[in-house]
Write an enzyme that holds these catalytic residues in place. Structure first.
Site, mmCIF file in Angstrom:
data_model
loop_
_atom_site.group_PDB
_atom_site.id
_atom_site.type_symbol
_atom_site.label_atom_id
_atom_site.label_comp_id
_atom_site.label_asym_id
_atom_site.label_seq_id
_atom_site.Cartn_x
_atom_site.Cartn_y
_atom_site.Cartn_z
ATOM 1 N N THR A 264 -3.784 0.789 -3.110
ATOM 2 C CA THR A 264 -3.198 -0.488 -2.671
ATOM 3 C C THR A 264 -3.360 -1.584 -3.709
ATOM 4 O O THR A 264 -4.303 -1.557 -4.513
ATOM 5 C CB THR A 264 -3.881 -0.943 -1.356
ATOM 6 N N ASP B 185 -8.228 -9.805 2.131
ATOM 7 C CA ASP B 185 -8.649 -8.970 3.272
ATOM 8 C C ASP B 185 -10.011 -9.412 3.823
ATOM 9 O O ASP B 185 -10.462 -8.912 4.851
ATOM 10 C CB ASP B 185 -8.719 -7.488 2.879
ATOM 11 N N GLU C 228 -2.769 -4.486 -1.983
ATOM 12 C CA GLU C 228 -2.789 -5.329 -0.778
ATOM 13 C C GLU C 228 -1.382 -5.722 -0.355
ATOM 14 O O GLU C 228 -0.667 -4.913 0.180
ATOM 15 C CB GLU C 228 -3.683 -6.552 -0.982
ATOM 16 N N THR D 292 0.778 -1.231 0.000
ATOM 17 C CA THR D 292 0.000 0.000 0.000
ATOM 18 C C THR D 292 0.820 1.298 0.000
ATOM 19 O O THR D 292 1.979 1.303 0.385
ATOM 20 C CB THR D 292 -0.992 0.001 1.191
#
Ligand code: GLU
Length: 573
Positions: A411, A433, A413, A393
């Protein structure tokens, strides 16, 4: 000891004197006599910051500049963010109007709560799932850029791509930090032949820092999007080819389709705002847990005199850790995509509720346990989820000549996302996530996978208004679950301890989402270990993935700040 900690130790003496004196920290307000500010850009990479500054010089808005930064980061910080991922955009005017735009990646319609379970019904190991198509959500950054540009951009769409195209076409130097990422993540960075050709030599060794990399495939992709417009990302051959790459990497028969790309949209959402010691703090709501978590950490501490305690008191850090425990317990239980379940936002931001939570914190001992509370309006019975930790990110801030700020966290991730590439960029692994575990004993987890849902985020782009109503601070960070803590630390540093935001970001940190406190390794905070243990804490020292960027209005001029742990910089146009 890292350099910045040495600097912190040197800095600490005057800072502590100021913070411990009875004089309240000087409020951060705009000086009415100041000359108009020409703006600023702060980003995690100097070339990306310069891309934004170039757009401001052309007379662009903070939105134009932020889009240029997001695109340039796709080229020069490809491990962290880019057009293969998503993000959250917060825009605040100097007079208090705040809007947010949610460009979060989205699960395909075919996804179900069992998405990350194997044939036996057990969660797949993270390392295995992340490099499959299961982890890839429909990327949202281009849709976000298009929406934001339509509403708040003034320069031509294609102009915003020019700096990124030049970097990809003409080449950019590998930085030491990027080289470290290549070294530590060959399985992601070099998952595909495209990644290996770009960033590794014939022996499979990462290219050295200082090597100039050209990425013509990415230059072509960016040129195509500049010319054809954002729709080309979601419809037609480019979208179909991306869908093909993702589908091919997905085990089983349920997968991404062209329809998932075609129906993607970035969504305007209200910004949750609340007061902290006369300042107005605005952040990003669901699907992000950013706003509520930052706000809870701060608000639960409001009854303590942090200004008097100062950054050198172990009690300050104990209180900060305790407030995190409570905030993360609530976040874990309630936060997820509010388009799929009722997130009790009003309750979670409610002053009386947070005061009641804060009353659980003692200055003299650690709470035996920190359970989630029941905010007003919480109707659902939910179980705690199990999301793996993240580490990627990029946050950036742009402020234009009109004093309008954009605070944007972008982002893919984890480092290098899923490792899968298309057209010179990495595709995200944002769907990890989600909670891999969909339910416990029949009780659903709020953040379980569902078709068309957006995974819960920690990203916390934030804007702060001073007591006189003027916009004075824009801040955010990268670093997965640590993000709200970094932002809260920056705000306590500025508001309670009267530090310039650069020093507040540079303060050492600790992270306490559960039972133990993780203190940044090599940090001067470790000198407080005995005091913190005497209060009942278990302490572990570890590197924390801190990387914050900010801009602050000081004496009528916007100045930028970048984390001393990072390669980030601030550039004045
Ligand atoms: N994917 C994470 C989130 O949205 C951010 C990842 C990171 O910063 O490492 O919360």
């Amino acid at each position: 000891m890292h350099n910045f900690f040495r600097r912190f130790a040197l800095l600490l003496a005057p800072v502590v004197l100021a913070a411990c004196s009875t004089v309240a920290p000087s409020p951060i307000t705009a000086s009415p006599m100041a000359a108009p500010s020409s703006g600023v850009v702060s980003a995690a990479d100097p070339r990306a910051a310069e891309a934004g500054a170039a757009i401001l010089r052309q007379g662009g808005t903070s939105t134009d500049a932020a889009i240029a930064v997001m695109l340039a980061l796709t080229v020069v910080e490809p491990q962290s963010s880019g057009i293969g991922g998503g993000g959250f955009y917060l825009r605040g005017t100097s007079t208090g109007e705040v809007v947010t735009l949610d460009g979060r990646e989205t699960a395909p319609a075919a996804a179900t709560p069992a998405w990350f379970l194997d044939e036996s019904g057990s969660p797949r190991p993270f390392g295995q799932a992340v490099v499959t198509g299961l982890s890839i959500g429909v990327p949202g950054n281009i849709a976000l850029a298009a929406e934001a540009h339509d509403k708040y951009g003034t320069l031509n769409w294609a102009n915003l791509f020019a700096p990124a195209i030049a970097l990809a076409r003409d080449g950019w130097e590998i930085t030491p930090r990027f080289r470290d990422f290549l070294q530590s993540s060959p399985n992601r960075a070099g998952l595909t032949a495209e990644g290996r050709t770009l960033f590794y030599d014939a022996e499979g060794e990462p290219l050295a820092a200082g090597t100039v990399v050209r990425n013509p495939a990415l230059a072509d992709t960016l040129e195509a999007l500049a010319e054809a417009g954002p729709g080309a990302f979601y419809h037609g051959p480019m979208a179909e080819q991306m869908v093909g790459v993702i589908a091919e990497a997905t085990p089983g028969t349920d997968r991404m389709t062209a329809q998932d790309f075609a129906t993607y949209s970035a969504t305007w959402r209200d910004s949750p705002c609340g007061s902290y010691r006369e300042y107005r703090i605005c952040g990003m709501g669901p699907p992000s847990s950013g706003a509520t978590t930052v706000y809870a950490v701060l608000k639960q501490l409001e009854r303590f005199d942090l200004a008097a305690l100062g950054p050198q008191s172990p009690i300050s850090w104990h209180l900060f850790a305790e407030s995190q425990r409570l905030a993360y317990a609530d976040r874990e239980l309630y936060l997820a995509d509010s388009d799929f379940l009722a997130v009790p936002m009003t309750g979670l931001m409610d002053e009386a509720y947070l005061a009641q939570r804060g009353a659980l914190i003692s200055a003299t001992t650690r709470m035996a346990s920190a359970e989630a509370g029941t905010p007003p309006g919480a109707a659902l019975t939910l179980a705690e989820g199990s999301e793996p930790t993240e580490n990627g990110t990029s946050h950036f801030v742009t402020v234009d000549q009109w004093g309008t700020a954009v605070s944007y966290t972008s982002t893919i991730e984890g480092g290098f996302g899923s490792g899968h590439m298309y057209g010179g960029f990495y595709l995200n692994n944002e769907l990890t996530d989600f909670s891999f575990v969909p339910e416990r004993d029949g009780v659903p987890v709020a953040n379980r996978v569902e078709g068309g849902k957006r995974p819960r985020s920690s990203m916390a782009p934030t804007l702060v208004y001073a007591p006189d109503g003027s916009l004075v601070l824009a801040v955010g960070a990268a670093g997965g679950g640590t993000i709200p803590v970094q932002v809260a630390k920056a705000l306590i540093g500025v508001i309670d301890w009267g530090l310039p935001v650069e020093e507040a970001i540079g303060l050492p940190g600790l992270y306490s989402p559960g039972d133990a406190i993780t203190v940044e390794e090599d940090s001067p905070l470790l000198a407080m270990r005995a005091e913190l243990e005497a209060l009942g804490h278990t302490i572990q020292a570890r590197r924390l993935p801190f990387k914050a960027n900010a801009a602050q209005l000081v004496g009528g001029r916007w100045t930028g700040a970048a984390d001393p742990r990072s390669e980030g910089v601030a550039v004045q146009p």
